[in-house]
Design a protein around this motif. Structure first.
Motif, PDB file in Angstrom:
ATOM      1  N   ASN A  94       1.029   5.147   0.705  1.00 41.09           N
ATOM      2  CA  ASN A  94       0.324   6.248   1.349  1.00 41.09           C
ATOM      3  C   ASN A  94       0.913   7.571   0.884  1.00 41.09           C
ATOM      4  O   ASN A  94       2.094   7.643   0.540  1.00 41.09           O
ATOM      5  CB  ASN A  94       0.449   6.151   2.873  1.00 41.09           C
ATOM      6  CG  ASN A  94      -0.290   4.961   3.423  1.00 41.09           C
ATOM      7  OD1 ASN A  94      -1.475   4.810   3.203  1.00 41.09           O
ATOM      8  ND2 ASN A  94       0.420   4.100   4.128  1.00 41.09           N
ATOM      9  N   TYR A  95       0.080   8.603   0.913  1.00 42.85           N
ATOM     10  CA  TYR A  95       0.488   9.923   0.460  1.00 42.85           C
ATOM     11  C   TYR A  95       0.170  10.950   1.544  1.00 42.85           C
ATOM     12  O   TYR A  95      -0.775  10.783   2.320  1.00 42.85           O
ATOM     13  CB  TYR A  95      -0.240  10.294  -0.832  1.00 42.85           C
ATOM     14  CG  TYR A  95       0.087   9.364  -1.958  1.00 42.85           C
ATOM     15  CD1 TYR A  95       1.153   9.629  -2.810  1.00 42.85           C
ATOM     16  CD2 TYR A  95      -0.636   8.201  -2.160  1.00 42.85           C
ATOM     17  CE1 TYR A  95       1.474   8.770  -3.839  1.00 42.85           C
ATOM     18  CE2 TYR A  95      -0.312   7.333  -3.189  1.00 42.85           C
ATOM     19  CZ  TYR A  95       0.740   7.616  -4.021  1.00 42.85           C
ATOM     20  OH  TYR A  95       1.066   6.753  -5.034  1.00 42.85           O
ATOM     21  N   PRO A 126       4.405  10.716  -1.820  1.00 46.28           N
ATOM     22  CA  PRO A 126       4.378   9.419  -1.142  1.00 46.28           C
ATOM     23  C   PRO A 126       5.166   9.478   0.163  1.00 46.28           C
ATOM     24  O   PRO A 126       6.141  10.207   0.273  1.00 46.28           O
ATOM     25  CB  PRO A 126       5.023   8.473  -2.143  1.00 46.28           C
ATOM     26  CG  PRO A 126       5.778   9.343  -3.077  1.00 46.28           C
ATOM     27  CD  PRO A 126       5.153  10.690  -3.063  1.00 46.28           C
ATOM     28  N   ARG A 141      -2.719  10.385   6.473  1.00 41.20           N
ATOM     29  CA  ARG A 141      -2.226   9.900   5.188  1.00 41.20           C
ATOM     30  C   ARG A 141      -3.421   9.566   4.310  1.00 41.20           C
ATOM     31  O   ARG A 141      -4.491   9.245   4.801  1.00 41.20           O
ATOM     32  CB  ARG A 141      -1.386   8.648   5.388  1.00 41.20           C
ATOM     33  CG  ARG A 141      -0.166   8.915   6.219  1.00 41.20           C
ATOM     34  CD  ARG A 141       0.602   7.650   6.388  1.00 41.20           C
ATOM     35  NE  ARG A 141       1.557   7.813   7.466  1.00 41.20           N
ATOM     36  CZ  ARG A 141       2.277   6.853   7.944  1.00 41.20           C
ATOM     37  NH1 ARG A 141       2.159   5.640   7.461  1.00 41.20           N
ATOM     38  NH2 ARG A 141       3.115   7.076   8.924  1.00 41.20           N
ATOM     39  N   TYR A 142      -3.192   9.625   3.018  1.00 38.61           N
ATOM     40  CA  TYR A 142      -4.264   9.394   2.054  1.00 38.61           C
ATOM     41  C   TYR A 142      -3.847   8.343   1.042  1.00 38.61           C
ATOM     42  O   TYR A 142      -2.668   8.178   0.765  1.00 38.61           O
ATOM     43  CB  TYR A 142      -4.559  10.680   1.270  1.00 38.61           C
ATOM     44  CG  TYR A 142      -5.034  11.832   2.110  1.00 38.61           C
ATOM     45  CD1 TYR A 142      -6.389  12.046   2.310  1.00 38.61           C
ATOM     46  CD2 TYR A 142      -4.135  12.720   2.687  1.00 38.61           C
ATOM     47  CE1 TYR A 142      -6.840  13.124   3.064  1.00 38.61           C
ATOM     48  CE2 TYR A 142      -4.577  13.790   3.445  1.00 38.61           C
ATOM     49  CZ  TYR A 142      -5.924  13.985   3.637  1.00 38.61           C
ATOM     50  OH  TYR A 142      -6.370  15.038   4.383  1.00 38.61           O
ATOM     51  N   ASP A 143      -4.849   7.656   0.460  1.00 34.69           N
ATOM     52  CA  ASP A 143      -4.571   6.884  -0.739  1.00 34.69           C
ATOM     53  C   ASP A 143      -4.629   7.894  -1.895  1.00 34.69           C
ATOM     54  O   ASP A 143      -4.986   9.050  -1.699  1.00 34.69           O
ATOM     55  CB  ASP A 143      -5.557   5.727  -0.917  1.00 34.69           C
ATOM     56  CG  ASP A 143      -7.009   6.170  -1.065  1.00 34.69           C
ATOM     57  OD1 ASP A 143      -7.288   7.394  -1.109  1.00 34.69           O
ATOM     58  OD2 ASP A 143      -7.874   5.297  -1.154  1.00 34.69           O
ATOM     59  N   TRP A 144      -4.232   7.484  -3.093  1.00 35.10           N
ATOM     60  CA  TRP A 144      -4.125   8.438  -4.199  1.00 35.10           C
ATOM     61  C   TRP A 144      -5.452   9.139  -4.515  1.00 35.10           C
ATOM     62  O   TRP A 144      -5.484  10.368  -4.588  1.00 35.10           O
ATOM     63  CB  TRP A 144      -3.553   7.744  -5.433  1.00 35.10           C
ATOM     64  CG  TRP A 144      -3.361   8.726  -6.551  1.00 35.10           C
ATOM     65  CD1 TRP A 144      -4.175   8.920  -7.621  1.00 35.10           C
ATOM     66  CD2 TRP A 144      -2.313   9.685  -6.670  1.00 35.10           C
ATOM     67  NE1 TRP A 144      -3.691   9.932  -8.418  1.00 35.10           N
ATOM     68  CE2 TRP A 144      -2.539  10.422  -7.851  1.00 35.10           C
ATOM     69  CE3 TRP A 144      -1.199   9.992  -5.896  1.00 35.10           C
ATOM     70  CZ2 TRP A 144      -1.703  11.444  -8.279  1.00 35.10           C
ATOM     71  CZ3 TRP A 144      -0.366  11.011  -6.327  1.00 35.10           C
ATOM     72  CH2 TRP A 144      -0.621  11.720  -7.502  1.00 35.10           C
ATOM     73  N   MET A 146       0.850  -1.176   0.000  1.00 31.91           N
ATOM     74  CA  MET A 146       0.000   0.000   0.000  1.00 31.91           C
ATOM     75  C   MET A 146       0.893   1.235   0.000  1.00 31.91           C
ATOM     76  O   MET A 146       1.821   1.317   0.783  1.00 31.91           O
ATOM     77  CB  MET A 146      -0.874  -0.012   1.253  1.00 31.91           C
ATOM     78  CG  MET A 146      -1.676   1.205   1.463  1.00 31.91           C
ATOM     79  SD  MET A 146      -3.071   1.198   0.354  1.00 31.91           S
ATOM     80  CE  MET A 146      -3.968   2.586   0.955  1.00 31.91           C
ATOM     81  N   SER A 158      -8.182   9.698  -2.724  1.00 34.47           N
ATOM     82  CA  SER A 158      -8.599  10.585  -1.630  1.00 34.47           C
ATOM     83  C   SER A 158      -7.688  11.800  -1.533  1.00 34.47           C
ATOM     84  O   SER A 158      -8.144  12.923  -1.283  1.00 34.47           O
ATOM     85  CB  SER A 158      -8.583   9.832  -0.297  1.00 34.47           C
ATOM     86  OG  SER A 158      -9.477   8.761  -0.331  1.00 34.47           O
TER      87      SER A 158
END
Length: 55
Positions: free
Chosen positions: A7-8, A50, A25-28, A5, A30
């Protein structure tokens, strides 16, 4: 087979010139949505980058 995974984290400068870093942190998808919201609010230098685990 393993899946990793990614995270960003968001960084931005608000309208008063103060820099910020998101605590979460966000996924792409979101992160992109939140980035668009910040830009619509007038924030500048909005960056989605990232992050490594534990960072």
């Amino acid at each position: 087979m393993t899946t990793s995974m990614i995270n960003y984290r968001l960084t931005w400068t608000d309208t008063s010139g103060r820099p910020h870093t998101a605590a979460s942190r966000y996924d792409w998808p979101s992160g992109e949505t939140r980035k668009e919201q910040l830009e619509a609010d007038g924030c500048t230098e909005v960056t989605l980058r990232p992050v490594k685990p534990g960072e």
